[in-house]
Design an enzyme around this catalytic site. Structure first.
Site: not given
Ligand code: M6R
Length: 627
Positions: A2, A27, A74, A98-99, A482, A486, A489, A505, A622
């Protein structure tokens, strides 16, 4: 994960808290709330859903008080409802958190036996009760912190307010990020510097088991055992303007378009251009230790892990050191072998990802050399690693990582070249040639960005398909992962990334007329260096094999979009595909960075067509600061 913020000063806290929460919304964004201390009485406003719902609720309300806390959630414990939203208020205590409090059930049982009424399903409210018990006995909030902290298990950050002590906020850090800001006759606490940067750039980063006592007059920092500290006050150089959308519809789009600048900043700050040499000040003092490294273990999460997979290729090729790449969430639980002579390289944009941080701590406990590639200065990972290399991408706000990824690739590339020189597996000439290739990258990225309108059309035509299969070989394979991440998500479409040769396979069974296959096929010349580190041979074997894989999927009816180099235009890669996009021709080693651009633009435009919330996709945050 959060977002929390606290303010004590001489202004109405409402605007400061809401502005801070807007910047922390990345967050978590399933509910939000603020509390303001008005004439020794705290008023709490909470709302389910996004922050704008809370803003609507607050309307034109003005406050006379000058102390307040805010939270954007969150959900972990308890559904994202208003009753579970923070701040939680018990007696004279108001608390945002947070946590996770791991032993909250144990405390809950005791509280129920004491006849306390628990209103929410959260672990947070339990902590608020524990503080209330202390202050009801006449303890100060400061003393209550010292008494309560030893009773809590888990990782957390809190900001606490006690009605009886106006002009005081206490922020506690134990496992989740928290910092304090010092302004003119005002103080702040927040999960992230972005929340308060428009008010102050004078920041104290709390370490684990520390708490900040914030008053209008200033901030004092203590250890959890009560010892007073003299913390360093850092000046932050990111500007509030960098955190605006600058006319773009979304942060993600702005960040995609900022990539050539972000790469220039990252590359040029690590290259001595007069000599054409890479200079990594962050590892200067580690060079003699790097000579004795026999294995590299890369640990990261999500997109950063994909950067690690490309990094494996660079490091193995340039420095001839075996590399394995692990998920942050898996690494420490499988009792990893971290023999002397291992370098633990963690990659993280935020520098706060809980799993990556835990992996770093595992490495430190086992005594191996640790290096971090981070974007956020003075983040926890950056502070705790033995050495740090900063990507200078600037703040990345969109949840989907874009410029952070491509700058991580550039950074790990530079590290691998430097490591190759240290190990003498790369000659000075080869290193110079790789460095000069890298310096051309920002211009090529700008050129790749001009593909946007063509990619937008492809996105419009393909957006109704339900399954997207990304495939690539060798150094392009991580980009297929990747690209798929993208799309997943931000568009919520099912997407998979695969090594093209693995298709037969199993996954080829999934392919039918409703599948879109995205083939990553720029010429992937395999570069080898001889014993003296000189460029030895160039071959093109993988490229031809990818063509065979394309034919395999074509014959099963999938729609094909191939992304190749300019030299593939007009070849079978183009004519055998339903759609073809050419990225600018470059060297094999930089193709992963250039390929990332169409992958990002495609995901963005599909998501836009489908009307999702691009910058704040559902269920995500994020910075993932819980395990
Ligand atoms: O801040 P970080 O690079 O450690 O974050 C790692 C992942 O949480 C982050 O890359 C996540 O996969 C992204 N939302 C992808 O777009």
């Amino acid at each position: 994960m959060c977002g929390i913020i606290g303010y004590v000063g001489h202004h109405d806290p409402k605007g400061i808290l809401l502005d801070g929460l807007k910047r922390l919304e990345y967050r978590g964004y399933d509910s939000a709330g603020i509390a303001v201390l008005e004439e020794n009485k705290v008023e709490v406003f909470r709302s389910e859903g996004r922050l704008h719902r809370l803003e609507e609720k607050l309307g034109n309300r003005r406050f006379q008080g000058h102390v307040g806390v805010g939270h954007t959630r969150w959900a972990t414990h308890g559904a994202p409802t208003e009753v579970n939203a923070h701040p939680h208020r018990v007696g004279s205590i108001t608390l945002v958190h947070n946590g996770i409090i791991e032993n909250y059930l144990e405390h809950k049982e005791t509280l129920l036996k004491l006849g306390r009424k628990i209103a929410s399903d959260t672990d947070t409210e339990i902590v608020a009760h524990l503080f209330d018990i202390e202050v009801s006995k006449g303890q100060t909030l400061h003393q209550a912190v010292l008494n309560v902290l030893p009773k809590l298990k888990g990782s957390y950050a809190f900001v606490i307010l006690n009605d009886k002590e106006p002009n005081l906020l206490i922020g506690v850090r134990n496992g989740a990020p928290l910092l304090a800001g010092i302004g003119k006759d005002e103080s702040f606490v927040a999960s992230d510097v972005q929340a308060i940067l428009s008010r102050t750039n004078q920041i104290i980063y709390l370490n684990e088991n520390q708490f900040a006592v914030c008053r209008r007059e200033g901030v004092e920092v203590f250890e959890a055992n009560g010892k007073k500290l003299s913390p360093e006050v850092k000046t932050i150089h990111w500007t509030p303007e960098q955190m605006e959308k600058a006319g773009y519809r979304h942060y993600m789009l702005k960040e995609i378009h900022e990539q050539s600048r972000a790469l220039t900043n990252t590359i040029e700050s690590h290259i001595d251009q007069a000599q054409g040499k890479i200079c990594l000040a962050g590892i200067d003092s580690a060079k003699s230790k790097l000579k004795n490294i026999g294995r590299v273990s890369i640990v990261a999460c999500g997109t950063a892990r994909h950067a690690g997979l490309v990094g494996k290729d660079y490091i193995e090729r340039f420095a001839h050191i075996p590399v394995d790449v692990d998920y942050g969430s898996e690494f420490r639980y499988r009792d990893p072998i971290l023999a002397p002579g291992t370098l633990l390289l963690v990659i993280s944009q935020s520098g706060e990802t809980a799993d990556t941080l835990a992996a770093l701590r595992e490495g430190k406990n086992r005594g191996v050399l640790t290096l971090a590639i981070c974007n956020v200065r003075d983040s926890t990972i950056a502070r705790e690693a033995d050495h740090v290399l900063y990507t200078n991408a600037g703040p990345e706000i969109g949840v989907a990582s874009t410029k952070a990824f491509t700058t991580q690739l550039a950074m790990v590339f530079m590290f691998a070249v430097e490591f190759g020189l240290i190990n003498k597996t790369l000659s000075e000439d080869a290193a110079k040639s790789l460095t000069s290739d890298l310096l051309k990258l920002p211009t090529l990225v700008d050129k790749a960005l001009t593909l946007e309108s063509a990619i937008e059309t492809i996105a419009q035509e393909l957006q109704h398909h339900t399954f997207f299969f990304y495939m690539g070989r060798g150094i392009h394979f991580p980009i297929s992962l990747e690209g798929a991440l993208k799309l997943k998500e931000i568009s919520y479409l099912h997407a998979e990334g695969y090594a093209a040769g693995e298709l037969k396979h199993g996954p080829i069974a999934l392919i039918d007329r409703n599948t879109v296959i995205i083939v990553l096929a720029p010429k992937d010349r395999e570069t080898k260096f001889d014993a003296g580190g000189h460029l030895a041979s160039l071959s093109q074997t993988l490229h031809e094999k990818t063509m065979s894989n394309l034919q395999e999927v074509k014959s099963r009816g999938g729609k094909i979009w191939t992304v190749g180099g300019e030299s593939e235009a007009g070849t079978a890669f183009d004519t055998e595909s339903d759609y073809f996009t050419a990225i600018p021709n470059s060297t094999w080693s930089l193709n992963p960075i250039l390929l990332s651009i169409p992958m990002q633009l495609f995901a963005y435009h599909v998501a836009l067509q489908r009307g999702t919330d691009v910058d704040k996709p559902r269920n995500l945050a994020k910075s993932v600061t819980v395990e």
